[in-house]
Design a protein around this motif. Sequence first.
Motif, short mmCIF file in Angstrom:
data_model
loop_
_atom_site.label_atom_id
_atom_site.label_comp_id
_atom_site.label_asym_id
_atom_site.label_seq_id
_atom_site.Cartn_x
_atom_site.Cartn_y
_atom_site.Cartn_z
N GLN A 235 -0.08 -29.19 -10.45
CA GLN A 235 0.49 -27.88 -10.78
C GLN A 235 -0.41 -26.77 -10.25
O GLN A 235 0.08 -25.79 -9.68
CB GLN A 235 0.63 -27.72 -12.30
CG GLN A 235 1.60 -28.70 -12.95
CD GLN A 235 3.02 -28.18 -13.08
OE1 GLN A 235 3.43 -27.30 -12.34
NE2 GLN A 235 3.77 -28.77 -14.01
N SER A 236 -1.72 -26.94 -10.43
CA SER A 236 -2.62 -25.88 -9.94
C SER A 236 -2.68 -25.91 -8.42
O SER A 236 -2.86 -24.87 -7.78
CB SER A 236 -4.01 -26.01 -10.57
OG SER A 236 -4.72 -27.09 -10.01
N LYS B 240 7.05 -36.02 -16.59
CA LYS B 240 5.78 -36.31 -15.92
C LYS B 240 5.38 -37.77 -16.09
O LYS B 240 5.01 -38.45 -15.13
CB LYS B 240 4.70 -35.36 -16.44
CG LYS B 240 3.38 -35.48 -15.68
CD LYS B 240 2.48 -36.51 -16.33
CE LYS B 240 1.25 -36.76 -15.46
NZ LYS B 240 0.46 -37.87 -16.02
N ASP C 69 1.38 -33.14 -12.79
CA ASP C 69 0.34 -33.03 -13.81
C ASP C 69 -0.39 -31.71 -13.64
O ASP C 69 -0.06 -30.91 -12.77
CB ASP C 69 -0.63 -34.20 -13.68
CG ASP C 69 -1.24 -34.23 -12.30
OD1 ASP C 69 -2.12 -33.40 -12.00
OD2 ASP C 69 -0.83 -35.08 -11.48
N THR C 70 -1.40 -31.49 -14.48
CA THR C 70 -2.10 -30.20 -14.44
C THR C 70 -2.75 -29.95 -13.08
O THR C 70 -2.77 -28.82 -12.61
CB THR C 70 -3.19 -30.15 -15.52
OG1 THR C 70 -4.04 -31.29 -15.36
CG2 THR C 70 -2.59 -30.16 -16.91
N TRP C 71 -3.25 -31.01 -12.45
CA TRP C 71 -3.95 -30.83 -11.17
C TRP C 71 -2.98 -30.48 -10.05
O TRP C 71 -3.25 -29.58 -9.24
CB TRP C 71 -4.75 -32.08 -10.81
CG TRP C 71 -5.90 -32.28 -11.73
CD1 TRP C 71 -5.94 -33.09 -12.83
CD2 TRP C 71 -7.16 -31.61 -11.67
NE1 TRP C 71 -7.16 -32.97 -13.44
CE2 TRP C 71 -7.94 -32.08 -12.76
CE3 TRP C 71 -7.73 -30.67 -10.81
CZ2 TRP C 71 -9.23 -31.63 -13.00
CZ3 TRP C 71 -9.02 -30.24 -11.05
CH2 TRP C 71 -9.76 -30.70 -12.14
N GLN D 60 -2.68 -35.15 -22.51
CA GLN D 60 -3.83 -34.33 -22.94
C GLN D 60 -5.10 -35.16 -23.13
O GLN D 60 -5.81 -34.97 -24.09
CB GLN D 60 -3.49 -33.61 -24.24
CG GLN D 60 -2.35 -32.63 -24.12
CD GLN D 60 -2.70 -31.44 -23.28
OE1 GLN D 60 -2.29 -31.36 -22.13
NE2 GLN D 60 -3.46 -30.51 -23.80
N ASP E 125 -11.10 -26.22 -10.22
CA ASP E 125 -10.29 -25.47 -11.18
C ASP E 125 -10.67 -23.99 -11.13
O ASP E 125 -9.89 -23.14 -11.13
CB ASP E 125 -10.50 -26.00 -12.60
CG ASP E 125 -11.96 -26.04 -12.99
OD1 ASP E 125 -12.80 -25.66 -12.16
OD2 ASP E 125 -12.26 -26.44 -14.12
#
Length: 307
Positions: free
Chosen positions: A259-260, A236, A255-257, A141, A307
């Motif tokens: 994942q998207s 992760k 990671d978040t990127w 985070q 995003d």
Amino acid sequence: MTLESGAIPLSEIPGPFDLQATLESGQSYLWDRADGRMYESMDVHGGDAWYQTVVPPIDGVTDEDVVVRVRQRDDSVEWEASTDPVPLLRHLLRLDDDLDAIYAATPDDDLVRAAYDAYRGMRLVRDPPFACLVSFICSAQMRVARIHRMQMALAREFGTRHEADGEQFDAFPTPAQLAAQSEEDLRELKLGYRAPYVQRTAAMVAEGEAHPSEAVGRDYEDAREYLTQFVGVGDKVADCVLLFSLGYLEAVPLDTWIQSAIADYFPECDRSNYTETSRAIRERLGGEYAGYAQTYLFYYLRARGDD
DNA sequence: TATCCAAGGTAAGTT
DNA sequence: AACTTACCTTGGATA
């Protein structure tokens, strides 16, 4: 201590090379720009910026701390270092990877090709294992610039200070140096809730209970499982250590990127849990070098603000 | 100027 | 085994 200097001709590196993309793409948080402009500019190959670090002993490569800095010029990679760093730089920056062969091994895809074209020459890094482990425990985070700031603070406050050519170079703290700090000490460096994770993991390594290097030699998923025994390390972060330090180029950190990216571009790879989604996207990105594609996508999507 | 929110997730507690 | 929730801190966005 004085620094020697030299250069590695680009002609001796198989395929393209981009120093800035390699060191400012969010893989390694252990190098610093001498001009203090880390993550601030997007020059070609880093312009003429020097990047510096202190490298701990690495089995089979070096047996003492090495102060080193590098910059990229038109036809070479210039270096200044406390001892000949060429074998070390080949190791750390994966200069022996045949990038064109790796690009060619990735299944054809518009998004991946766009990312490869945008940052052609970016190589994966091979960070020292303990420092890599701590870096990515800190990454939870967090924004890239702050993760880097944390690692620089850990080195400044708790690492061994070297002096060369009248300048100071701070090594990343050893497991013992870090384990000796209290949770409170680490919170003062703004690690937040990561402070006890770092302290307890450093203690595990310092006491010989486990070491990230011991993951090497295991099958990929077993190696990932081994790393999750460290406090603050889930799937992760374990994938990041496998990819950016231990040479598991098939590892794809979710990671978040990414994942998207899966949701938007590879929805057929979206599974119920980390392990299954990991298998699917790894297969989709070509298996053996899937981590290379992941790292290009991460940098490309993040830079694009997608995003 | 004040408030809100998300940032390369993980651990611990519930269902 | 799958699903919630708390967790430090801060820079940038929004009101």
